[in-house]
Design a protein around this motif. Sequence first.
Motif, PDB file in Angstrom:
ATOM      1  N   SER A 160       1.441  -7.669  -4.041  1.00  0.00           N
ATOM      2  CA  SER A 160      -0.021  -7.702  -4.116  1.00  0.00           C
ATOM      3  C   SER A 160      -0.578  -9.004  -3.558  1.00  0.00           C
ATOM      4  N   MET A 161       0.241 -10.063  -3.571  1.00  0.00           N
ATOM      5  CA  MET A 161      -0.198 -11.339  -3.023  1.00  0.00           C
ATOM      6  C   MET A 161      -0.570 -11.190  -1.553  1.00  0.00           C
ATOM      7  N   PHE A 162       0.184 -10.407  -0.820  1.00  0.00           N
ATOM      8  CA  PHE A 162      -0.072 -10.242   0.604  1.00  0.00           C
ATOM      9  C   PHE A 162      -1.290  -9.342   0.840  1.00  0.00           C
ATOM     10  N   ALA A 163      -1.472  -8.342   0.003  1.00  0.00           N
ATOM     11  CA  ALA A 163      -2.670  -7.504   0.130  1.00  0.00           C
ATOM     12  C   ALA A 163      -3.928  -8.317  -0.163  1.00  0.00           C
ATOM     13  N   LEU A 164      -3.858  -9.174  -1.171  1.00  0.00           N
ATOM     14  CA  LEU A 164      -4.994 -10.041  -1.467  1.00  0.00           C
ATOM     15  C   LEU A 164      -5.243 -11.034  -0.328  1.00  0.00           C
ATOM     16  N   GLY A 165      -4.161 -11.582   0.211  1.00  0.00           N
ATOM     17  CA  GLY A 165      -4.311 -12.518   1.320  1.00  0.00           C
ATOM     18  C   GLY A 165      -4.923 -11.868   2.536  1.00  0.00           C
ATOM     19  N   LEU A 166      -4.527 -10.648   2.845  1.00  0.00           N
ATOM     20  CA  LEU A 166      -5.101  -9.941   3.982  1.00  0.00           C
ATOM     21  C   LEU A 166      -6.573  -9.612   3.729  1.00  0.00           C
ATOM     22  N   PHE A 188       0.818  -1.213   0.000  1.00  0.00           N
ATOM     23  CA  PHE A 188       0.000   0.000   0.000  1.00  0.00           C
ATOM     24  C   PHE A 188       0.852   1.264   0.000  1.00  0.00           C
ATOM     25  N   GLU A 189       2.130   1.145   0.283  1.00  0.00           N
ATOM     26  CA  GLU A 189       3.025   2.287   0.105  1.00  0.00           C
ATOM     27  C   GLU A 189       3.313   2.535  -1.366  1.00  0.00           C
ATOM     28  N   MET A 190       3.179   1.488  -2.196  1.00  0.00           N
ATOM     29  CA  MET A 190       3.394   1.617  -3.640  1.00  0.00           C
ATOM     30  C   MET A 190       2.093   1.831  -4.398  1.00  0.00           C
ATOM     31  N   VAL A 191       1.014   1.277  -3.886  1.00  0.00           N
ATOM     32  CA  VAL A 191      -0.307   1.405  -4.518  1.00  0.00           C
ATOM     33  C   VAL A 191      -1.268   1.954  -3.471  1.00  0.00           C
ATOM     34  N   HIS A 192      -1.953   3.021  -3.807  1.00  0.00           N
ATOM     35  CA  HIS A 192      -2.847   3.660  -2.841  1.00  0.00           C
ATOM     36  C   HIS A 192      -3.997   2.713  -2.497  1.00  0.00           C
ATOM     37  N   PRO A 193      -4.376   2.627  -1.213  1.00  0.00           N
ATOM     38  CA  PRO A 193      -5.481   1.738  -0.827  1.00  0.00           C
ATOM     39  C   PRO A 193      -6.793   2.029  -1.544  1.00  0.00           C
ATOM     40  N   VAL A 194      -7.073   3.307  -1.814  1.00  0.00           N
ATOM     41  CA  VAL A 194      -8.317   3.648  -2.521  1.00  0.00           C
ATOM     42  C   VAL A 194      -8.296   3.054  -3.923  1.00  0.00           C
ATOM     43  N   GLU A 195      -7.152   3.158  -4.585  1.00  0.00           N
ATOM     44  CA  GLU A 195      -7.026   2.565  -5.923  1.00  0.00           C
ATOM     45  C   GLU A 195      -7.194   1.055  -5.865  1.00  0.00           C
ATOM     46  N   PHE A 196      -6.667   0.433  -4.816  1.00  0.00           N
ATOM     47  CA  PHE A 196      -6.738  -1.020  -4.692  1.00  0.00           C
ATOM     48  C   PHE A 196      -8.169  -1.487  -4.448  1.00  0.00           C
TER      49      PHE A 196
END
Length: 311
Positions: free
Chosen positions: A280-286, A54-62
Motif C-alpha cells: 500500500s505504501m507504493f499505491a499511496l506514493g503513486l 491493486f491485484e490484491m485490493v480493487h482500485p475502486v475499494e482503494f
Amino acid sequence: MSNESSRLQLTGGQQRRVVRERLYRWILFLCAALSVFVTVSIVVALAVDAVQFFEMVHPVEFFTGTTWITNREQFGVLPLVTGTVLVTAVAAVIAVPVGVGAAVYLSEYASDRARAVLKPGLEILAGIPTVVYGYLALVYLTPFLRTLGIELGTFNVLSASIMVGVMIIPMVSSLSEDAMSAVPDALREAGYALGGTKYDVSTGVVIPAAVSGIFASFILALSRAIGETMIVVMAMGLRPKMLDLTNPTASLTESGQTMTSAMVQAVTSDVGAQSPTYKSMFALGLTLFAITFLMNYLSNRISERYREEYQ
C-alpha cells in the motif's frame, strides 16, 4: 612562413574550442537527462509495486473506501486524502498571507540593510529540520493553544497544520519576492507619477504584474506541504479519520493521518514485503505523485496564462 604558422595555430585553436563546446554540451545534456531518468525511474518503481497492490485490493475499494485499517486489510484512501487536504488548507491560510506580506515588505518597503538581514533569516528558517518543527508543535504549540481555551488532544491536526504553515512561509516569501523584484521599475514610477502611494503601487501595480510568479510560489509551497512527513507524524498522530463536513473545525482538534505518515507506518510495520500493507505504501506514493504532478501542471498553465512579458 610566419603567416602559415599563425593560420595553423588559429585553426587548431578554433577546432579545440569547437571540441570543448561539444563536450560541454554533452555533459550538460547528461545532467538534464539524469534528472529526467531519475524521475521516470521513481514513477516506474512506484507503478510496478502499485499494480501488485491493486491485484490484491480493487482500485475502486482503494479510491472510494472510507476506512483505512491495515490490520483488517481495509484500504480506503479517502480518510488519508481528507487529512492531507485539511492540513494543506490550514497551512495555506497561514503561509499565503504572511508569505506575501513579507515578500511585499522585502521588495517594496525594506531598506537594503533590512533586506540583507531579513531575507537570509527567512532562508535559514527554511533550513530548519522538519523534525524540530514537529517537536515544537507537540511540546510547545499544543500546550500554548490549550491555554487559549482550545480543547486539543495530545495529537491534533491544528498544531501540525500551523507548523506546516510556518515551515512553508519562507518558500512563499522568497519566491514571491523574487517575482516582485523582477517587475520593471518603470511600472512603479508610472504608478507614483499618477499620484499613487507606496501601498497603492505595491498592491495595485507590483502584485498584479507579478501574479504568475506569486501563484507559482503558492503551488510549490502547497506541494511541499502535501509531501511533509515528520511534522504530521509527530504532532498529528496516526489515526486516519474522515473529515466531518458538517463540522470541519471539530476535526482540527482531534488526531488524524496523512498519506505520507501512512506510508511511514506501512514501511516501519512488522509485515512481509509481499503483504498488502507493505504494498500500500507504493499505491499511496503513486497517488501522492499524481496529486503533486497535477498541481504543478496547473501551476505552469496558470503562470503561462497570466505571465507578463516586458521589453
